[in-house]
Enzyme design. Structure first.
Site, PDB file in Angstrom:
ATOM      1  N   LYS A   1      44.493  71.990  64.468  1.00  0.00           N
ATOM      2  CA  LYS A   1      44.245  72.773  65.692  1.00  0.00           C
ATOM      3  C   LYS A   1      45.352  73.799  65.925  1.00  0.00           C
ATOM      4  O   LYS A   1      45.081  74.969  66.151  1.00  0.00           O
ATOM      5  CB  LYS A   1      44.167  71.837  66.923  1.00  0.00           C
ATOM      6  CG  LYS A   1      43.085  70.775  66.834  1.00  0.00           C
ATOM      7  CD  LYS A   1      43.001  69.936  68.100  1.00  0.00           C
ATOM      8  CE  LYS A   1      44.197  69.029  68.352  1.00  0.00           C
ATOM      9  NZ  LYS A   1      44.322  67.904  67.407  1.00  0.00           N
TER      10      LYS A   1
ATOM     11  N   ARG B   1      40.960  66.569  76.060  1.00  0.00           N
ATOM     12  CA  ARG B   1      41.045  65.412  75.169  1.00  0.00           C
ATOM     13  C   ARG B   1      40.290  64.212  75.737  1.00  0.00           C
ATOM     14  O   ARG B   1      40.272  63.152  75.114  1.00  0.00           O
ATOM     15  CB  ARG B   1      42.509  65.032  74.961  1.00  0.00           C
ATOM     16  CG  ARG B   1      43.084  65.523  73.623  1.00  0.00           C
ATOM     17  CD  ARG B   1      44.543  65.126  73.538  1.00  0.00           C
ATOM     18  NE  ARG B   1      45.036  65.045  72.198  1.00  0.00           N
ATOM     19  CZ  ARG B   1      45.687  66.022  71.575  1.00  0.00           C
ATOM     20  NH1 ARG B   1      45.853  67.183  72.152  1.00  0.00           N
ATOM     21  NH2 ARG B   1      46.149  65.839  70.355  1.00  0.00           N
TER      22      ARG B   1
ATOM     23  N   ARG C   1      54.071  66.045  57.763  1.00  0.00           N
ATOM     24  CA  ARG C   1      54.672  66.830  58.838  1.00  0.00           C
ATOM     25  C   ARG C   1      55.863  66.075  59.429  1.00  0.00           C
ATOM     26  O   ARG C   1      56.894  66.659  59.734  1.00  0.00           O
ATOM     27  CB  ARG C   1      53.631  67.125  59.930  1.00  0.00           C
ATOM     28  CG  ARG C   1      54.198  68.021  61.020  1.00  0.00           C
ATOM     29  CD  ARG C   1      53.167  68.447  62.050  1.00  0.00           C
ATOM     30  NE  ARG C   1      52.731  67.340  62.871  1.00  0.00           N
ATOM     31  CZ  ARG C   1      51.778  67.424  63.800  1.00  0.00           C
ATOM     32  NH1 ARG C   1      51.143  68.565  63.974  1.00  0.00           N
ATOM     33  NH2 ARG C   1      51.438  66.383  64.519  1.00  0.00           N
TER      34      ARG C   1
ATOM     35  N   ARG D   1      59.092  64.795  64.623  1.00  0.00           N
ATOM     36  CA  ARG D   1      58.341  64.439  65.841  1.00  0.00           C
ATOM     37  C   ARG D   1      58.230  62.928  65.954  1.00  0.00           C
ATOM     38  O   ARG D   1      57.867  62.246  64.994  1.00  0.00           O
ATOM     39  CB  ARG D   1      56.935  65.065  65.777  1.00  0.00           C
ATOM     40  CG  ARG D   1      56.861  66.363  66.525  1.00  0.00           C
ATOM     41  CD  ARG D   1      55.538  67.044  66.379  1.00  0.00           C
ATOM     42  NE  ARG D   1      54.412  66.288  66.915  1.00  0.00           N
ATOM     43  CZ  ARG D   1      53.209  66.809  67.110  1.00  0.00           C
ATOM     44  NH1 ARG D   1      52.983  68.073  66.823  1.00  0.00           N
ATOM     45  NH2 ARG D   1      52.221  66.072  67.575  1.00  0.00           N
TER      46      ARG D   1
ATOM     47  N   ARG E   1      47.153  56.936  67.434  1.00  0.00           N
ATOM     48  CA  ARG E   1      46.575  58.205  67.902  1.00  0.00           C
ATOM     49  C   ARG E   1      45.129  58.369  67.419  1.00  0.00           C
ATOM     50  O   ARG E   1      44.288  58.899  68.133  1.00  0.00           O
ATOM     51  CB  ARG E   1      47.426  59.387  67.405  1.00  0.00           C
ATOM     52  CG  ARG E   1      48.736  59.506  68.177  1.00  0.00           C
ATOM     53  CD  ARG E   1      49.772  60.279  67.405  1.00  0.00           C
ATOM     54  NE  ARG E   1      49.489  61.679  67.290  1.00  0.00           N
ATOM     55  CZ  ARG E   1      50.096  62.489  66.414  1.00  0.00           C
ATOM     56  NH1 ARG E   1      51.016  62.007  65.581  1.00  0.00           N
ATOM     57  NH2 ARG E   1      49.799  63.762  66.379  1.00  0.00           N
TER      58      ARG E   1
END
Ligand code: B4P
Length: 191
Positions: A14, A89, A128, A134, A145
């Site tokens: 996204k 969401r 990532r 993160r 998630r």
């Protein structure tokens, strides 16, 4: 105004595709994930609260995210349109978005849903995580998630399908290949 929602599971691309959309169509990018990470970075009260959910892979409560977004979009009414990245969401967020836009006689014009298999999502987010640092890009949180996505976020696909604006796009391929498909959808909309 052109209001596009870019939709998909965590890691579906996204944020990546939003950047390209902003560059091509000059839309205002609104990423709730980015706004929340900025609040965490600045150590604000909102950031501390958001972090307590995000680091566990959970969604930040609707009332917080909806108010935050309403406030930011109201300040930017002069733009050509918005690209909503990571919002909505949940179905209540979807309803709130339509309500917010309807104040200006607008609505969402298209929802671009990036379809990517779970194994690829996990692989991308682990990669990532190695560079982003993160706190939510580790295996345990990624799995949480994904469960949250299927339970709370994916019902929005039906919500938008019923409204006739859901565009499902193959999210596997190079970033440019995927962008070309999205461009085709948006160009048809603009015509
Ligand atoms: P977000 O910041 O929205 O991020 P994301 O879902 O993790 O990633 P995205 O899909 O944008 O993936 P990207 O392009 O980066 O959310 C983070 C958290 O914030 C949520 O879990 C939640 O807790 C909270 N939150 C945000 N919005 C909320 C809301 N509305 N309500 C409640 N809580 C909210 O791509 C991922 C990786 O894949 C990148 O490394 C990228 O380089 C790579 N990639 C992209 N496209 C690729 C391709 N075609 N091929 C290979 N790799 C690709």
């Amino acid at each position: 105004m052109l209001n596009i929602v870019i939709f998909g599971a965590p890691g579906s691309g996204k944020g990546t595709q939003s950047e390209k959309l902003v560059a091509k169509y000059g839309l205002q990018h609104v990423s709730t994930g980015e706004i929340l990470r900025d609040e965490i970075e600045a150590n604000t009260e909102l950031g501390k609260l958001a972090d307590s959910y995000m680091s566990k892979g959970e969604l930040v409560p609707d009332c917080i995210v909806i108010d935050m977004l309403d406030c930011r979009t109201e300040k930017k009414r002069h733009v050509k349109g918005f690209i909503f990245d990571g919002f909505p969401r949940t179905v209540p967020q979807g309803e709130a978005l339509s309500k917010m836009l309807s104040k200006h006689e607008e609505d969402v014009n298209a929802v671009i849903s990036l379809e990517v298999a779970d194994e690829e999502l996990i692989d991308r987010l682990l990669k990532r995580g190695q560079i982003s640092g993160r706190s939510d890009d580790n295996r345990e949180t990624i799995e949480a998630r994904l469960k949250v996505y299927y339970r709370q976020t994916s019902p929005l696909k039906e919500f938008y399908k019923e409204r006739g604006i859901l565009k499902e796009i193959d999210g596997i391929g190079t970033v440019d290949e995927i962008f070309r498909t999205i461009e085709n959808e948006i160009d048809q909309l603009i015509k």
